[in-house]
Design a protein around this motif. Structure first.
Motif, PDB file in Angstrom:
ATOM      1  N   VAL A 140       0.434  -1.273  -0.377  1.00  0.00           N
ATOM      2  CA  VAL A 140      -0.312  -0.211  -0.118  1.00  0.00           C
ATOM      3  C   VAL A 140       1.101   1.042   0.203  1.00  0.00           C
ATOM      4  N   VAL A 141       1.852   1.246   0.886  1.00  0.00           N
ATOM      5  CA  VAL A 141       2.496   2.772   0.877  1.00  0.00           C
ATOM      6  C   VAL A 141       3.693   2.346  -0.376  1.00  0.00           C
ATOM      7  N   ALA A 142       4.246   1.644  -0.514  1.00  0.00           N
ATOM      8  CA  ALA A 142       4.217   1.530  -2.209  1.00  0.00           C
ATOM      9  C   ALA A 142       4.096   2.365  -3.543  1.00  0.00           C
ATOM     10  N   SER A 143       2.569   2.466  -3.530  1.00  0.00           N
ATOM     11  CA  SER A 143       1.024   2.413  -4.486  1.00  0.00           C
ATOM     12  C   SER A 143       1.340   3.973  -4.341  1.00  0.00           C
ATOM     13  N   VAL A 144       0.805   3.615  -2.886  1.00  0.00           N
ATOM     14  CA  VAL A 144      -0.368   5.194  -2.556  1.00  0.00           C
ATOM     15  C   VAL A 144       1.904   6.476  -3.039  1.00  0.00           C
ATOM     16  N   GLU A 145       2.834   6.164  -3.062  1.00  0.00           N
ATOM     17  CA  GLU A 145       3.937   6.947  -2.731  1.00  0.00           C
ATOM     18  C   GLU A 145       4.193   6.871  -4.320  1.00  0.00           C
ATOM     19  N   GLU A 146       3.764   6.169  -4.657  1.00  0.00           N
ATOM     20  CA  GLU A 146       4.484   6.053  -6.653  1.00  0.00           C
ATOM     21  C   GLU A 146       3.864   7.283  -7.259  1.00  0.00           C
ATOM     22  N   ALA A 147       2.253   7.225  -6.754  1.00  0.00           N
ATOM     23  CA  ALA A 147       0.970   8.250  -7.510  1.00  0.00           C
ATOM     24  C   ALA A 147       1.210   9.012  -6.856  1.00  0.00           C
ATOM     25  N   GLY A 148       2.488   9.754  -6.439  1.00  0.00           N
ATOM     26  CA  GLY A 148       2.313  11.058  -5.614  1.00  0.00           C
ATOM     27  C   GLY A 148       1.272  11.651  -4.354  1.00  0.00           C
ATOM     28  N   GLY A 149       0.998  10.337  -3.695  1.00  0.00           N
ATOM     29  CA  GLY A 149       0.726  10.083  -2.028  1.00  0.00           C
ATOM     30  C   GLY A 149       1.565  10.402  -0.843  1.00  0.00           C
ATOM     31  N   ASN A 150       1.143  10.430   0.217  1.00  0.00           N
ATOM     32  CA  ASN A 150       1.493  10.476   1.249  1.00  0.00           C
ATOM     33  C   ASN A 150       0.264   9.522   2.258  1.00  0.00           C
ATOM     34  N   VAL A 151       1.472   8.478   2.885  1.00  0.00           N
ATOM     35  CA  VAL A 151       0.931   7.086   4.058  1.00  0.00           C
ATOM     36  C   VAL A 151       2.355   8.031   5.125  1.00  0.00           C
ATOM     37  N   THR A 152       0.988   7.641   6.493  1.00  0.00           N
ATOM     38  CA  THR A 152       1.690   8.067   7.368  1.00  0.00           C
ATOM     39  C   THR A 152       0.968   7.279   8.929  1.00  0.00           C
ATOM     40  N   PRO A 153       1.572   6.158   8.905  1.00  0.00           N
ATOM     41  CA  PRO A 153       0.696   5.199  10.199  1.00  0.00           C
ATOM     42  C   PRO A 153       1.349   5.969  11.711  1.00  0.00           C
ATOM     43  N   VAL A 154       0.709   5.897  12.760  1.00  0.00           N
ATOM     44  CA  VAL A 154       1.143   6.255  13.497  1.00  0.00           C
ATOM     45  C   VAL A 154       1.215   5.581  14.769  1.00  0.00           C
ATOM     46  N   ASP A 155       1.554   5.039  15.470  1.00  0.00           N
ATOM     47  CA  ASP A 155       1.243   3.992  16.321  1.00  0.00           C
ATOM     48  C   ASP A 155       0.588   4.992  17.743  1.00  0.00           C
TER      49      ASP A 155
END
Length: 307
Positions: free
Chosen positions: A270-285
């Motif tokens: 998921v993170v790789a595909s979103v970043e490849e499309a120009g987005g960002n994923v930020t998980p916080v514990d």
């Protein structure tokens, strides 16, 4: 012309052959150098004998040759064709074995994976194994309590209550709180489209997520259960179970934080595909993630419990 002249036909008398001297009364010639009477005349032509070649055997007649001089059967040609065919088959078999060994001994996916990613995948598998072993031990303990006679009824009641609470959380009819992650998705519409959000939900559910909800930029939240659907809304945004949400989106999920993070960061995930499309994923514990949005109970029309 005399009779002798007529016999030769040349006009000359035919010379008389020399007489063989003999002894008295027709006995053999007593001279030591007298020729053997059995030998041919020295004047008779003698055919030359064929020279003998020492050490050279005479050519043997081939068994396939006939008396009339027919050609022998092409045995050598048949043997040569069969040998060539066997050699070709052995070469093909060797090539197939080599290709199969190279194919089975090399995994392109694992070969291209970094060492850190392999460690995370191994940790994820270990966490799943520990969780499954704990579930097995809990079920075995419940079974022992249910079979223990007098305490069986109380244990059965407690077990039924616990199962009802778990099913209520899974069905979205009860709120839940526990350790987990808050995952924020932001970026252009292509990066956070419905397909990518659904992939994230499936990855988290496969990693052991026990409860989830998604919220939009205005705070509108929807509980995520097994029947939740995601659709791209006209003009941008998402439609989740009939409610429209706008980005950025935040998914609150309860589960083991390390395992959930590993599931999101797998290579090509998921993170790789979103970043490849120009987005960002930020998980916080977080040690206390709240999933408070409820889903309306499903009204059954045909099914009923069996008593």
């Amino acid at each position: 012309m005399s009779e002798e002249h007529r016999e030769t036909g040349t006009g000359w008398p035919q010379p008389a052959e020399p007489g063989r001297p003999s002894g008295p009364a027709g006995e053999p010639d007593p001279r030591p150098d007298a020729p053997d009477p059995d030998e041919l005349s020295p004047l008779a032509p003698v055919e030359p004998a064929a020279p003998e070649q020492e050490g050279v055997p005479e050519p043997a007649e081939e068994p396939g040759a006939s008396a009339a001089g027919a050609e022998p059967a092409p045995v050598s040609r048949r043997l040569t064709s069969a040998g060539a065919m066997i050699a070709v088959l052995l070469a093909l078999l060797g090539f197939t074995l080599v290709v199969q060994l190279k194919t089975t001994s090399t995994d392109p996916t694992l070969a291209a994976t970094r060492e850190e990613d392999l460690v995370r995948i191994s940790s994820d598998l270990d966490s799943r194994e520990r969780r499954l072993r704990q579930d097995i031990e809990a079920l075995e303990e419940s079974q022992r309590q249910l079979r223990s006679g007098e305490q069986g009824r109380q244990a059965a009641l407690e077990e039924a209550t616990r199962r009802a609470d778990e099913l209520g959380i899974l069905a979205g009819t009860l709120p839940a709180v526990g350790p987990g992650l808050s995952v924020r998705f932001e970026g252009p519409e292509k990066a956070v489209e419905s397909e990518r959000i659904l992939d994230a939900v499936q990855e988290l559910r496969g990693a052991g997520a026990e409860a989830m909800q998604i919220a939009g930029a205005d705070g509108t939240a929807v509980r995520i259960i097994a029947s939740t659907y995601f659709v791209d809304a006209p003009g941008g945004g998402l439609v989740v179970d009939g409610r429209r949400l706008t980005g950025p989106y935040v998914i609150s999920v309860i589960g083991d934080p390390a395992t959930l993070r590993t599931a999101l960061n797998i290579p090509g995930g998921v993170v790789a595909s979103v970043e490849e499309a120009g987005g960002n994923v930020t998980p916080v514990d977080s040690e206390a993630v709240e999933v408070s949005q409820l889903h309306a109970p499903i009204k059954l029309e045909h099914a009923r419990p069996v008593s």
